[in-house]
Design a protein around this motif. Structure first.
Motif, PDB file in Angstrom:
ATOM      1  N   PHE A  95      46.200  33.729  40.291  1.00 33.82           N
ATOM      2  CA  PHE A  95      44.776  33.392  40.215  1.00 33.82           C
ATOM      3  C   PHE A  95      44.495  32.604  38.938  1.00 33.82           C
ATOM      4  CE2 PHE A  95      40.272  33.927  39.599  1.00 33.82           C
ATOM      5  CZ  PHE A  95      39.744  33.987  40.883  1.00 33.82           C
ATOM      6  N   GLU A  96      45.040  33.106  37.815  1.00 37.50           N
ATOM      7  CA  GLU A  96      44.816  32.375  36.558  1.00 37.50           C
ATOM      8  C   GLU A  96      45.542  31.034  36.562  1.00 37.50           C
ATOM      9  OE1 GLU A  96      45.396  32.017  31.878  1.00 37.50           O
ATOM     10  OE2 GLU A  96      46.937  32.783  33.215  1.00 37.50           O
ATOM     11  N   SER A  97      46.713  30.987  37.180  1.00 36.64           N
ATOM     12  CA  SER A  97      47.441  29.724  37.284  1.00 36.64           C
ATOM     13  C   SER A  97      46.627  28.688  38.051  1.00 36.64           C
ATOM     14  CB  SER A  97      48.789  29.932  37.988  1.00 36.64           C
ATOM     15  OG  SER A  97      49.661  30.718  37.196  1.00 36.64           O
ATOM     16  N   MET A  98      45.927  29.133  39.075  1.00 39.35           N
ATOM     17  CA  MET A  98      45.086  28.211  39.837  1.00 39.35           C
ATOM     18  C   MET A  98      43.901  27.733  39.007  1.00 39.35           C
ATOM     19  SD  MET A  98      43.563  28.639  43.647  1.00 39.35           S
ATOM     20  CE  MET A  98      42.455  27.408  44.329  1.00 39.35           C
ATOM     21  N   VAL A 120      41.055  33.090  47.578  1.00 39.30           N
ATOM     22  CA  VAL A 120      41.147  31.921  46.698  1.00 39.30           C
ATOM     23  C   VAL A 120      42.548  31.330  46.731  1.00 39.30           C
ATOM     24  CG1 VAL A 120      41.184  31.239  44.263  1.00 39.30           C
ATOM     25  CG2 VAL A 120      39.245  32.522  45.169  1.00 39.30           C
ATOM     26  N   LEU A 121      43.566  32.165  46.702  1.00 36.68           N
ATOM     27  CA  LEU A 121      44.933  31.668  46.678  1.00 36.68           C
ATOM     28  C   LEU A 121      45.320  30.997  47.994  1.00 36.68           C
ATOM     29  CD1 LEU A 121      46.771  34.588  44.824  1.00 36.68           C
ATOM     30  CD2 LEU A 121      45.833  32.474  43.875  1.00 36.68           C
ATOM     31  N   LEU A 122      44.768  31.471  49.099  1.00 34.82           N
ATOM     32  CA  LEU A 122      45.091  30.894  50.400  1.00 34.82           C
ATOM     33  C   LEU A 122      44.276  29.644  50.713  1.00 34.82           C
ATOM     34  CD1 LEU A 122      45.426  34.168  52.535  1.00 34.82           C
ATOM     35  CD2 LEU A 122      47.276  32.617  51.856  1.00 34.82           C
ATOM     36  N   ARG A 123      42.986  29.690  50.396  1.00 39.67           N
ATOM     37  CA  ARG A 123      42.098  28.577  50.762  1.00 39.67           C
ATOM     38  C   ARG A 123      41.949  27.536  49.657  1.00 39.67           C
ATOM     39  NH1 ARG A 123      39.033  29.731  55.302  1.00 39.67           N
ATOM     40  NH2 ARG A 123      38.537  27.505  55.161  1.00 39.67           N
ATOM     41  N   LYS A 124      42.198  27.924  48.433  1.00 33.96           N
ATOM     42  CA  LYS A 124      42.170  27.031  47.270  1.00 33.96           C
ATOM     43  C   LYS A 124      40.853  26.251  47.136  1.00 33.96           C
ATOM     44  CE  LYS A 124      47.178  26.398  47.527  1.00 33.96           C
ATOM     45  NZ  LYS A 124      47.310  27.238  48.755  1.00 33.96           N
ATOM     46  N   PRO A 125      39.722  26.952  47.088  1.00 34.07           N
ATOM     47  CA  PRO A 125      38.444  26.254  46.867  1.00 34.07           C
ATOM     48  C   PRO A 125      38.373  25.731  45.433  1.00 34.07           C
ATOM     49  CG  PRO A 125      38.120  28.607  46.723  1.00 34.07           C
ATOM     50  CD  PRO A 125      39.550  28.412  47.147  1.00 34.07           C
ATOM     51  N   TRP A 154      39.260  41.750  43.526  1.00 32.41           N
ATOM     52  CA  TRP A 154      40.647  41.301  43.576  1.00 32.41           C
ATOM     53  C   TRP A 154      41.230  41.385  44.976  1.00 32.41           C
ATOM     54  CZ3 TRP A 154      42.282  38.236  40.117  1.00 32.41           C
ATOM     55  CH2 TRP A 154      41.807  38.327  38.799  1.00 32.41           C
ATOM     56  N   VAL A 155      40.880  42.413  45.722  1.00 31.98           N
ATOM     57  CA  VAL A 155      41.436  42.584  47.070  1.00 31.98           C
ATOM     58  C   VAL A 155      40.895  41.528  48.031  1.00 31.98           C
ATOM     59  CG1 VAL A 155      41.463  44.118  49.078  1.00 31.98           C
ATOM     60  CG2 VAL A 155      41.936  45.033  46.805  1.00 31.98           C
ATOM     61  N   LEU A 156      39.627  41.157  47.885  1.00 32.00           N
ATOM     62  CA  LEU A 156      39.018  40.191  48.802  1.00 32.00           C
ATOM     63  C   LEU A 156      39.074  38.764  48.269  1.00 32.00           C
ATOM     64  CD1 LEU A 156      35.897  42.177  50.072  1.00 32.00           C
ATOM     65  CD2 LEU A 156      38.166  41.999  51.097  1.00 32.00           C
ATOM     66  N   ALA A 157      38.528  38.553  47.079  1.00 33.33           N
ATOM     67  CA  ALA A 157      38.430  37.195  46.540  1.00 33.33           C
ATOM     68  C   ALA A 157      39.786  36.647  46.108  1.00 33.33           C
ATOM     69  CB  ALA A 157      37.448  37.160  45.366  1.00 33.33           C
ATOM     70  N   GLY A 158      40.640  37.524  45.548  1.00 28.05           N
ATOM     71  CA  GLY A 158      41.926  37.053  45.058  1.00 28.05           C
ATOM     72  C   GLY A 158      42.753  36.355  46.122  1.00 28.05           C
ATOM     73  N   ARG A 197      48.291  36.157  28.732  1.00 19.16           N
ATOM     74  CA  ARG A 197      49.013  37.402  28.470  1.00 19.16           C
ATOM     75  C   ARG A 197      48.484  38.569  29.306  1.00 19.16           C
ATOM     76  NH1 ARG A 197      51.798  34.353  27.136  1.00 19.16           N
ATOM     77  NH2 ARG A 197      52.877  35.439  28.789  1.00 19.16           N
ATOM     78  N   ILE A 198      47.235  38.503  29.734  1.00 18.37           N
ATOM     79  CA  ILE A 198      46.654  39.663  30.427  1.00 18.37           C
ATOM     80  C   ILE A 198      46.268  39.372  31.871  1.00 18.37           C
ATOM     81  CG2 ILE A 198      45.775  40.541  28.216  1.00 18.37           C
ATOM     82  CD1 ILE A 198      42.937  39.871  29.270  1.00 18.37           C
ATOM     83  N   ASP A 199      46.563  38.160  32.370  1.00 17.92           N
ATOM     84  CA  ASP A 199      46.106  37.793  33.712  1.00 17.92           C
ATOM     85  C   ASP A 199      46.561  38.787  34.778  1.00 17.92           C
ATOM     86  OD1 ASP A 199      48.769  37.071  33.500  1.00 17.92           O
ATOM     87  OD2 ASP A 199      48.474  34.964  34.003  1.00 17.92           O
ATOM     88  N   ALA A 200      47.818  39.232  34.707  1.00 18.17           N
ATOM     89  CA  ALA A 200      48.324  40.168  35.709  1.00 18.17           C
ATOM     90  C   ALA A 200      47.738  41.567  35.546  1.00 18.17           C
ATOM     91  CB  ALA A 200      49.852  40.230  35.644  1.00 18.17           C
ATOM     92  N   LEU A 201      47.304  41.890  34.331  1.00 19.47           N
ATOM     93  CA  LEU A 201      46.711  43.210  34.081  1.00 19.47           C
ATOM     94  C   LEU A 201      45.314  43.346  34.692  1.00 19.47           C
ATOM     95  CD1 LEU A 201      47.698  43.777  30.345  1.00 19.47           C
ATOM     96  CD2 LEU A 201      48.403  45.198  32.273  1.00 19.47           C
ATOM     97  N   LEU A 202      44.606  42.249  34.800  1.00 20.65           N
ATOM     98  CA  LEU A 202      43.201  42.322  35.216  1.00 20.65           C
ATOM     99  C   LEU A 202      43.007  43.008  36.569  1.00 20.65           C
ATOM    100  CD1 LEU A 202      41.883  38.848  33.949  1.00 20.65           C
ATOM    101  CD2 LEU A 202      41.542  41.107  32.921  1.00 20.65           C
ATOM    102  N   PRO A 203      43.800  42.698  37.599  1.00 16.80           N
ATOM    103  CA  PRO A 203      43.655  43.465  38.842  1.00 16.80           C
ATOM    104  C   PRO A 203      44.373  44.808  38.818  1.00 16.80           C
ATOM    105  CG  PRO A 203      45.214  41.671  39.148  1.00 16.80           C
ATOM    106  CD  PRO A 203      44.669  41.522  37.760  1.00 16.80           C
TER     107      PRO A 203
END
Length: 273
Positions: A231-234, A96-101, A89-93, A257-263
């Motif tokens: 992340f889930e929205s993307m 992904v949100l910045l580069r949008k692959p 979550w700290v690295l990939a999250g 419902r749990i997307d924010a809980l995962l990290p």
């Protein structure tokens, strides 16, 4: 739609709250495992696995969860699981949100299918460990995400002017995110001040790290609740869907419902480890 949403929420709470408050930890763990397996199914669907692929992936996630219990559960949950999930979550999250692959093809899809197993297993272990620490503790941990979401919604409605991530989730604003953060801090301060229902996540962070570091830790958790949501929205935006599934009428899917809980879950347990 509102009526359906309310009915679904009541049913979910009617199942979740009694199990959390009164059932043995084993029953709580079984319920969370059930939720996690369905979330894995949705994860595979968003990554566009065809045919029986999502079902197979969910079964693999269930098998991975069972196998992971050999490494320890509850208060002896394997710390490396939380570390590995947190690194994701700290690295990939943010990357992904910045580069949008494009996530649902090629190497990214393979990576996320593998990483997803880690994410869901770590989520299960974190919740079981939190429940073993006590009902107030697990509820206070969940409350961080719930308050961040509720506070963001109302603050965004009232004050939202500056878009947080317009290309991913146009409805989210910086003012909303700030309002969610404030809501979490206010409740945490109040809970610590009255010493109610301890131990809670807030009292545990304060005892272990002191006031300043506890404040920073809660801030980090709120930030990553937003990261998980975005992340889930993307994933949904790239998959061309509004919800992760239709499993929960009026609410979308389990991942919704749990997307924010995962990290937040593995990070919180790591901060207390």
């Amino acid at each position: 739609m509102l009526k359906t949403r309310v009915i679904t929420a009541i049913v979910l709470l009617a199942v979740f709250l009694p199990v959390t408050f009164f059932a043995p930890v084993g029953a709580f763990g079984a319920l969370i495992a059930f939720v996690v397996v369905f979330a894995a199914w949705e994860w595979a669907r968003l990554l566009k696995l065809g045919g029986a692929g999502p079902v197979v992936y969910a079964l693999v996630a269930a098998a991975a969860l069972v196998a992971s219990t050999k490494l320890g559960t509850g208060i002896e949950a394997p710390r490396p699981l939380f570390q590995a999930a947190s690194v994701f979550w700290v690295l990939a999250g943010p990357f992904v949100l910045l580069r949008k692959p494009t996530l649902a093809q090629g190497a990214w899809r393979i990576f996320l299918l593998v990483a997803g197993l880690l994410v869901f297993v770590a989520c299960w272990h974190a919740l079981v460990a939190a429940r073993m620490a006590g009902v107030p503790f697990v509820l206070s941990l969940l409350l961080v995400v719930w308050l961040a979401d509720i506070g963001a919604y109302f603050s965004g409605k009232a004050f939202g002017r500056h878009k947080l991530a317009p290309a991913i989730s146009p409805g989210k604003t910086w003012e909303g995110a700030l309002g969610g953060w404030v809501a979490v801090l206010v409740v945490a301060i109040a809970a610590v001040a009255v010493h109610a229902f301890e131990p809670t996540l807030y009292s545990a962070l304060l005892e272990r790290h002191g006031a300043l570091r506890a404040f920073i830790a809660l801030t980090v958790l709120v930030v990553f609740s937003v990261v998980g949501d975005l992340f889930e929205s993307m994933l949904k935006r790239q998959a061309g869907v509004k919800d992760s599934s239709g499993l929960l009428p009026g609410h979308g899917g389990v991942l919704d419902r749990i997307d924010a809980l995962l990290p937040v879950l593995p990070l919180a347990m790591l901060l207390l480890g």
